[in-house]
Scaffold this motif. Structure first.
Motif, PDB file in Angstrom:
ATOM      1  N   GLY A  59       0.834  -1.197   0.000  1.00  0.00           N
ATOM      2  CA  GLY A  59       0.000   0.000   0.000  1.00  0.00           C
ATOM      3  C   GLY A  59       0.866   1.243   0.000  1.00  0.00           C
ATOM      4  O   GLY A  59       1.929   1.277   0.620  1.00  0.00           O
ATOM      5  N   ILE A  60       0.399   2.252  -0.715  1.00  0.00           N
ATOM      6  CA  ILE A  60       1.183   3.478  -0.872  1.00  0.00           C
ATOM      7  C   ILE A  60       0.713   4.540   0.114  1.00  0.00           C
ATOM      8  O   ILE A  60      -0.478   4.869   0.173  1.00  0.00           O
ATOM      9  CB  ILE A  60       1.081   3.990  -2.327  1.00  0.00           C
ATOM     10  N   GLU A  61       1.660   5.059   0.901  1.00  0.00           N
ATOM     11  CA  GLU A  61       1.365   6.147   1.840  1.00  0.00           C
ATOM     12  C   GLU A  61       0.838   7.370   1.083  1.00  0.00           C
ATOM     13  O   GLU A  61       1.396   7.719   0.061  1.00  0.00           O
ATOM     14  CB  GLU A  61       2.641   6.537   2.607  1.00  0.00           C
ATOM     15  N   ALA A  62      -0.184   8.054   1.566  1.00  0.00           N
ATOM     16  CA  ALA A  62      -0.955   7.749   2.749  1.00  0.00           C
ATOM     17  C   ALA A  62      -2.279   7.070   2.399  1.00  0.00           C
ATOM     18  O   ALA A  62      -2.793   6.228   3.147  1.00  0.00           O
ATOM     19  CB  ALA A  62      -1.272   9.041   3.508  1.00  0.00           C
ATOM     20  N   ARG A  63      -2.858   7.430   1.275  1.00  0.00           N
ATOM     21  CA  ARG A  63      -4.233   6.985   1.043  1.00  0.00           C
ATOM     22  C   ARG A  63      -4.336   5.518   0.650  1.00  0.00           C
ATOM     23  O   ARG A  63      -5.396   4.907   0.808  1.00  0.00           O
ATOM     24  CB  ARG A  63      -4.907   7.897   0.014  1.00  0.00           C
ATOM     25  N   GLY A  64      -3.250   4.937   0.183  1.00  0.00           N
ATOM     26  CA  GLY A  64      -3.239   3.495  -0.058  1.00  0.00           C
ATOM     27  C   GLY A  64      -3.297   2.691   1.224  1.00  0.00           C
ATOM     28  O   GLY A  64      -3.689   1.525   1.231  1.00  0.00           O
ATOM     29  N   ARG A  83       6.521   3.804   1.927  1.00  0.00           N
ATOM     30  CA  ARG A  83       6.407   5.051   2.675  1.00  0.00           C
ATOM     31  C   ARG A  83       7.120   6.219   2.007  1.00  0.00           C
ATOM     32  O   ARG A  83       8.030   6.048   1.215  1.00  0.00           O
ATOM     33  CB  ARG A  83       6.954   4.844   4.094  1.00  0.00           C
ATOM     34  N   LYS A  84       6.666   7.396   2.358  1.00  0.00           N
ATOM     35  CA  LYS A  84       7.351   8.615   1.936  1.00  0.00           C
ATOM     36  C   LYS A  84       8.719   8.657   2.625  1.00  0.00           C
ATOM     37  O   LYS A  84       8.926   7.999   3.648  1.00  0.00           O
ATOM     38  CB  LYS A  84       6.496   9.846   2.293  1.00  0.00           C
ATOM     39  N   PRO A  85       9.676   9.392   2.076  1.00  0.00           N
ATOM     40  CA  PRO A  85      11.064   9.300   2.547  1.00  0.00           C
ATOM     41  C   PRO A  85      11.254   9.682   4.010  1.00  0.00           C
ATOM     42  O   PRO A  85      10.574  10.546   4.547  1.00  0.00           O
ATOM     43  CB  PRO A  85      11.833  10.274   1.645  1.00  0.00           C
ATOM     44  N   ILE A 122      -1.681  -1.361  -4.046  1.00  0.00           N
ATOM     45  CA  ILE A 122      -2.985  -0.722  -3.851  1.00  0.00           C
ATOM     46  C   ILE A 122      -2.798   0.768  -3.545  1.00  0.00           C
ATOM     47  O   ILE A 122      -1.974   1.155  -2.711  1.00  0.00           O
ATOM     48  CB  ILE A 122      -3.748  -1.388  -2.680  1.00  0.00           C
ATOM     49  N   ASP A 123      -3.575   1.597  -4.246  1.00  0.00           N
ATOM     50  CA  ASP A 123      -3.612   3.024  -3.927  1.00  0.00           C
ATOM     51  C   ASP A 123      -5.035   3.522  -4.159  1.00  0.00           C
ATOM     52  O   ASP A 123      -5.870   2.803  -4.709  1.00  0.00           O
ATOM     53  CB  ASP A 123      -2.613   3.799  -4.780  1.00  0.00           C
ATOM     54  N   ASP A 124      -5.307   4.750  -3.709  1.00  0.00           N
ATOM     55  CA  ASP A 124      -6.672   5.270  -3.883  1.00  0.00           C
ATOM     56  C   ASP A 124      -6.911   5.717  -5.311  1.00  0.00           C
ATOM     57  O   ASP A 124      -8.015   5.547  -5.838  1.00  0.00           O
ATOM     58  CB  ASP A 124      -6.949   6.426  -2.904  1.00  0.00           C
ATOM     59  N   VAL A 126      -5.064   6.773  -9.360  1.00  0.00           N
ATOM     60  CA  VAL A 126      -3.946   6.908 -10.289  1.00  0.00           C
ATOM     61  C   VAL A 126      -4.231   8.099 -11.194  1.00  0.00           C
ATOM     62  O   VAL A 126      -5.319   8.249 -11.739  1.00  0.00           O
ATOM     63  CB  VAL A 126      -3.690   5.618 -11.093  1.00  0.00           C
ATOM     64  N   ALA A 127      -3.217   8.975 -11.307  1.00  0.00           N
ATOM     65  CA  ALA A 127      -3.324  10.138 -12.202  1.00  0.00           C
ATOM     66  C   ALA A 127      -2.277   9.985 -13.296  1.00  0.00           C
ATOM     67  O   ALA A 127      -2.569   9.440 -14.362  1.00  0.00           O
ATOM     68  CB  ALA A 127      -3.168  11.419 -11.410  1.00  0.00           C
ATOM     69  N   THR A 128      -1.053  10.411 -13.047  1.00  0.00           N
ATOM     70  CA  THR A 128       0.006  10.222 -14.051  1.00  0.00           C
ATOM     71  C   THR A 128       0.587   8.813 -14.026  1.00  0.00           C
ATOM     72  O   THR A 128       1.219   8.386 -14.997  1.00  0.00           O
ATOM     73  CB  THR A 128       1.176  11.190 -13.806  1.00  0.00           C
ATOM     74  N   GLY A 129       0.411   8.104 -12.925  1.00  0.00           N
ATOM     75  CA  GLY A 129       1.016   6.780 -12.768  1.00  0.00           C
ATOM     76  C   GLY A 129       2.428   6.812 -12.206  1.00  0.00           C
ATOM     77  O   GLY A 129       3.027   5.760 -11.985  1.00  0.00           O
ATOM     78  N   GLY A 130       2.943   7.989 -11.956  1.00  0.00           N
ATOM     79  CA  GLY A 130       4.309   8.097 -11.429  1.00  0.00           C
ATOM     80  C   GLY A 130       4.483   7.393 -10.097  1.00  0.00           C
ATOM     81  O   GLY A 130       5.488   6.712  -9.857  1.00  0.00           O
ATOM     82  N   THR A 131       3.500   7.559  -9.226  1.00  0.00           N
ATOM     83  CA  THR A 131       3.578   6.943  -7.900  1.00  0.00           C
ATOM     84  C   THR A 131       3.569   5.421  -8.014  1.00  0.00           C
ATOM     85  O   THR A 131       4.400   4.735  -7.405  1.00  0.00           O
ATOM     86  CB  THR A 131       2.390   7.422  -7.038  1.00  0.00           C
ATOM     87  N   LEU A 132       2.644   4.882  -8.806  1.00  0.00           N
ATOM     88  CA  LEU A 132       2.585   3.422  -8.976  1.00  0.00           C
ATOM     89  C   LEU A 132       3.860   2.889  -9.622  1.00  0.00           C
ATOM     90  O   LEU A 132       4.323   1.797  -9.279  1.00  0.00           O
ATOM     91  CB  LEU A 132       1.376   3.029  -9.841  1.00  0.00           C
TER      92      LEU A 132
HETATM   93  C1  PRP Z   1      -1.957  11.102  -4.551  1.00  0.00           C
HETATM   94  C2  PRP Z   1      -2.783   9.855  -4.653  1.00  0.00           C
HETATM   95  C3  PRP Z   1      -1.854   8.904  -5.344  1.00  0.00           C
HETATM   96  C4  PRP Z   1      -1.024   9.802  -6.249  1.00  0.00           C
HETATM   97  C5  PRP Z   1      -1.473   9.679  -7.686  1.00  0.00           C
HETATM   98  O1  PRP Z   1      -1.101  10.976  -3.444  1.00  0.00           O
HETATM   99  O2  PRP Z   1      -3.159   9.386  -3.362  1.00  0.00           O
HETATM  100  O3  PRP Z   1      -1.000   8.251  -4.416  1.00  0.00           O
HETATM  101  O4  PRP Z   1      -1.233  11.153  -5.773  1.00  0.00           O
HETATM  102  O5  PRP Z   1      -0.747  10.530  -8.537  1.00  0.00           O
HETATM  103  P1  PRP Z   1       0.103  10.045  -9.771  1.00  0.00           P
HETATM  104  O6  PRP Z   1      -0.599   8.913 -10.441  1.00  0.00           O
HETATM  105  O7  PRP Z   1       0.191  11.265 -10.662  1.00  0.00           O
HETATM  106  O8  PRP Z   1       1.450   9.645  -9.266  1.00  0.00           O
HETATM  107  P2  PRP Z   1      -0.313  12.169  -2.760  1.00  0.00           P
HETATM  108  O9  PRP Z   1       1.140  11.985  -3.065  1.00  0.00           O
HETATM  109  O10 PRP Z   1      -0.915  13.478  -3.173  1.00  0.00           O
HETATM  110  O11 PRP Z   1      -0.458  12.063  -1.209  1.00  0.00           O
HETATM  111  P3  PRP Z   1      -1.234  11.219  -0.097  1.00  0.00           P
HETATM  112  O12 PRP Z   1      -1.693   9.898  -0.619  1.00  0.00           O
HETATM  113  O13 PRP Z   1      -0.187  11.063   0.962  1.00  0.00           O
HETATM  114  O14 PRP Z   1      -2.406  12.060   0.350  1.00  0.00           O
END
Ligand code: PRP
Ligand code: MG
Length: 182
Positions: A59-64, A83-85, A122-124, A126-132
């Motif tokens: 799961g991806i911090e925080a909303r995942g 987690r975030k750094p 798992i995350d809440d 996906v926008a650009t997909g960079g986080t995934l």
């Molecule tokens: C948001 C969201 C995803 C990510 C999607 O998280 O919860 O994790 O952006 O964006 P992307 O697809 O463009 O990468 P954010 O980093 O804003 O913070 P949070 O989950 O800690 O609130």
């Protein structure tokens, strides 16, 4: 389609111009307040992943973190927080990703997953997909197999899918526009 999806979509509050002008913020905290919509969301992922031999839910911090652990418990998998750094105390690996302005980074503990383990991310949303994409790289560096990424919200043609290194992306609902609400 699945009749539960409309209730899930309607439970997500849309907040225009948050956190800045032009952004239609998809607020999943209202989904978490709605027991049926929250349970339906978790159940859909559980039904999908329970027979796919998944031993890792990352799961991806925080909303995942708001969805991943419930899914992990229900399918009998471990939960691995990405987690975030600067938050993880043990030996860790890092992957950075590009944001609209600047970069951010995700970290994972070394030893949290073993080579060959089958994982879903798992995350809440996906926008650009960079986080995934950073999450996928972390798991693959540990030689885990990323079976799929699952998000509650995503665009039907996610640009981010090009950034997911060919991994399947499973999305429940599209972002809501303000016209659909209230
Ligand atoms: C948001 C969201 C995803 C990510 C999607 O998280 O919860 O994790 O952006 O964006 P992307 O697809 O463009 O990468 P954010 O980093 O804003 O913070 P949070 O989950 O800690 O609130
Ligand atoms: Mg996030």
């Amino acid at each position: 389609g699945d009749p539960r999806l409309q209730g899930i979509s309607e439970a997500i509050r849309v907040v225009p111009h948050f956190p800045k002008k032009g952004i239609m913020f998809q607020d999943i905290t209202t989904l978490l307040l709605n027991h049926k919509a929250f349970k339906d969301t978790v159940d859909i992922f559980v039904d999908r992943y329970r027979d796919m031999d998944i031993s890792v839910v990352a799961g991806i911090e925080a909303r995942g973190f708001m969805f991943g652990p419930s899914i992990a418990l229900a399918i009998g998998a471990k939960f691995v927080p990405l987690r975030k750094p600067g938050k993880l105390p043990g030996e860790r690996i890092s992957e950075s990703y590009v944001l609209e302005y600047g970069t951010d980074c995700l970290e994972m503990h070394v030893g949290a997953v073993q080579p060959g383990e089958r994982a879903v991310v798992i995350d809440d949303l996906v926008a650009t997909g960079g986080t995934l994409s950073a999450a996928i790289r972390l798991l693959e560096r540990m030689d885990a197999k990323v079976v799929e990424c699952g998000c509650v919200i995503g665009l039907p043609e996610v640009k981010g899918q090009n950034r997911l290194n060919g991994k399947p992306l499973y999305i429940l609902v599209e972002p809501r526009e303000l016209e659909d609400c209230c």
